[in-house]
Design a protein around this motif. Sequence first.
Motif, PDB file in Angstrom:
ATOM      1  N   UNK A 249       0.827  -1.209   0.000  1.00  0.00           N
ATOM      2  CA  UNK A 249       0.000   0.000   0.000  1.00  0.00           C
ATOM      3  C   UNK A 249       0.860   1.256   0.000  1.00  0.00           C
ATOM      4  N   UNK A 250       1.943   1.244   0.755  1.00  0.00           N
ATOM      5  CA  UNK A 250       2.832   2.408   0.808  1.00  0.00           C
ATOM      6  C   UNK A 250       3.477   2.670  -0.545  1.00  0.00           C
ATOM      7  N   UNK A 251       3.943   1.601  -1.194  1.00  0.00           N
ATOM      8  CA  UNK A 251       4.569   1.756  -2.513  1.00  0.00           C
ATOM      9  C   UNK A 251       3.578   2.313  -3.533  1.00  0.00           C
ATOM     10  N   UNK A 252       2.369   1.777  -3.533  1.00  0.00           N
ATOM     11  CA  UNK A 252       1.352   2.240  -4.477  1.00  0.00           C
ATOM     12  C   UNK A 252       1.016   3.711  -4.212  1.00  0.00           C
ATOM     13  N   UNK A 253       0.857   4.068  -2.949  1.00  0.00           N
ATOM     14  CA  UNK A 253       0.492   5.439  -2.598  1.00  0.00           C
ATOM     15  C   UNK A 253       1.564   6.429  -3.022  1.00  0.00           C
ATOM     16  N   UNK A 254       2.830   6.033  -2.921  1.00  0.00           N
ATOM     17  CA  UNK A 254       3.929   6.927  -3.255  1.00  0.00           C
ATOM     18  C   UNK A 254       4.380   6.812  -4.709  1.00  0.00           C
ATOM     19  N   UNK A 255       3.750   5.906  -5.468  1.00  0.00           N
ATOM     20  CA  UNK A 255       4.130   5.740  -6.863  1.00  0.00           C
ATOM     21  C   UNK A 255       5.467   5.055  -7.050  1.00  0.00           C
ATOM     22  N   UNK A 256       5.848   4.248  -6.071  1.00  0.00           N
ATOM     23  CA  UNK A 256       7.128   3.530  -6.136  1.00  0.00           C
ATOM     24  C   UNK A 256       6.889   2.157  -6.736  1.00  0.00           C
ATOM     25  N   UNK A 257       7.429   1.910  -7.914  1.00  0.00           N
ATOM     26  CA  UNK A 257       7.248   0.611  -8.562  1.00  0.00           C
ATOM     27  C   UNK A 257       8.590   0.035  -9.010  1.00  0.00           C
ATOM     28  N   UNK A 258       8.984  -1.080  -8.425  1.00  0.00           N
ATOM     29  CA  UNK A 258      10.254  -1.734  -8.795  1.00  0.00           C
ATOM     30  C   UNK A 258      10.134  -2.465 -10.131  1.00  0.00           C
ATOM     31  N   UNK A 259      10.064  -1.690 -11.205  1.00  0.00           N
ATOM     32  CA  UNK A 259       9.810  -2.266 -12.525  1.00  0.00           C
ATOM     33  C   UNK A 259      10.952  -3.076 -13.094  1.00  0.00           C
ATOM     34  N   UNK A 260      12.201  -2.695 -12.773  1.00  0.00           N
ATOM     35  CA  UNK A 260      13.338  -3.448 -13.308  1.00  0.00           C
ATOM     36  C   UNK A 260      13.403  -4.835 -12.693  1.00  0.00           C
ATOM     37  N   UNK A 261      13.161  -4.922 -11.392  1.00  0.00           N
ATOM     38  CA  UNK A 261      13.145  -6.228 -10.741  1.00  0.00           C
ATOM     39  C   UNK A 261      11.983  -7.080 -11.233  1.00  0.00           C
ATOM     40  N   UNK A 262      10.871  -6.440 -11.601  1.00  0.00           N
ATOM     41  CA  UNK A 262       9.748  -7.198 -12.172  1.00  0.00           C
ATOM     42  C   UNK A 262      10.161  -7.851 -13.486  1.00  0.00           C
ATOM     43  N   UNK A 263      10.929  -7.129 -14.300  1.00  0.00           N
ATOM     44  CA  UNK A 263      11.410  -7.689 -15.569  1.00  0.00           C
ATOM     45  C   UNK A 263      12.339  -8.879 -15.315  1.00  0.00           C
TER      46      UNK A 263
END
Length: 285
Positions: free
Chosen positions: A253-267
């Motif tokens: 919830x904190x990450x979503x609220x702050x717009x923090x998305x670990x996109x490189x690790x998702x890849x």
Amino acid sequence: MVSWRRSSLMSQPTAEPVTIAELAQFAMLLEVTAKQKPGNIDRCHDYDDTCLTHFLASAVLAGPVFSRVAAGGISLGEAMYDAVARTNIHNGGNTHFGAFILLLPLIAGKGIASAAELVKMTSVNDAVLFYQAFGLTQVRVRSEDPMDVNDPSSIQRLIDEEITMYQVMEYSASHDMVAREWTNGFLLTRKAADLLFELGDGAENITRMFLSLMAKYPDTFIAKKFDEATAAAVMQKAAAVLAGAQTLADFDEECIRKGINPGSLADICIAGIFIALLEGWKWDC
């Protein structure tokens, strides 16, 4: 009335084996539908401008490109451009650009060892097509980067200086962990796959593998979007979740609220799932 009888001479039908291209698509689907990958789109939440359906569409539409790569009928640069162009038909922005950078050589090499050698044989034309594919996306880039993908002079520089696609990744490796996979033998991809085998079957283990990577490696997409301090703080909070000091739901919830998305690790997570599937890992609900 017609009666049907099973002939004693009939043999059991033979099922077609699952292809490498299908395993790559499956890896993309498993990653995006996993539960509570902190900060990223999953089955629990969307973003305002990008949703789960955009990612599902990307996984489906990339299939023909994956098949051509597996058959050896297309270069990595051509495949990169085709994959982005095919999956760029929705208005959800970039979905799998980083995943394509990793999956395409892994599909072509049918595993990590050969992929690590194939990427070194890319050409200048591959680099040009990669930059053109990059220009079709909304991928975040560093403002101080002199090789602006939106500047035609950058492509001319690739040609004039005979810079290959591998050399582009070498240039980016210091500040981009996806590019770094090309230059370090797909090190984190290997770690991700090994973690899945250690954790065993079960969809929840994809999230746990993801958290384990988050706790050890600062996500370079977060660093680009915010700064290195934020990436380091996210890494520490992931470690706290694994240690039981913070709940996964609160962290998500904190990450979503702050717009923090670990996109490189998702890849990298997608690439790790693909390698695990290729090596016999069985997914379960």
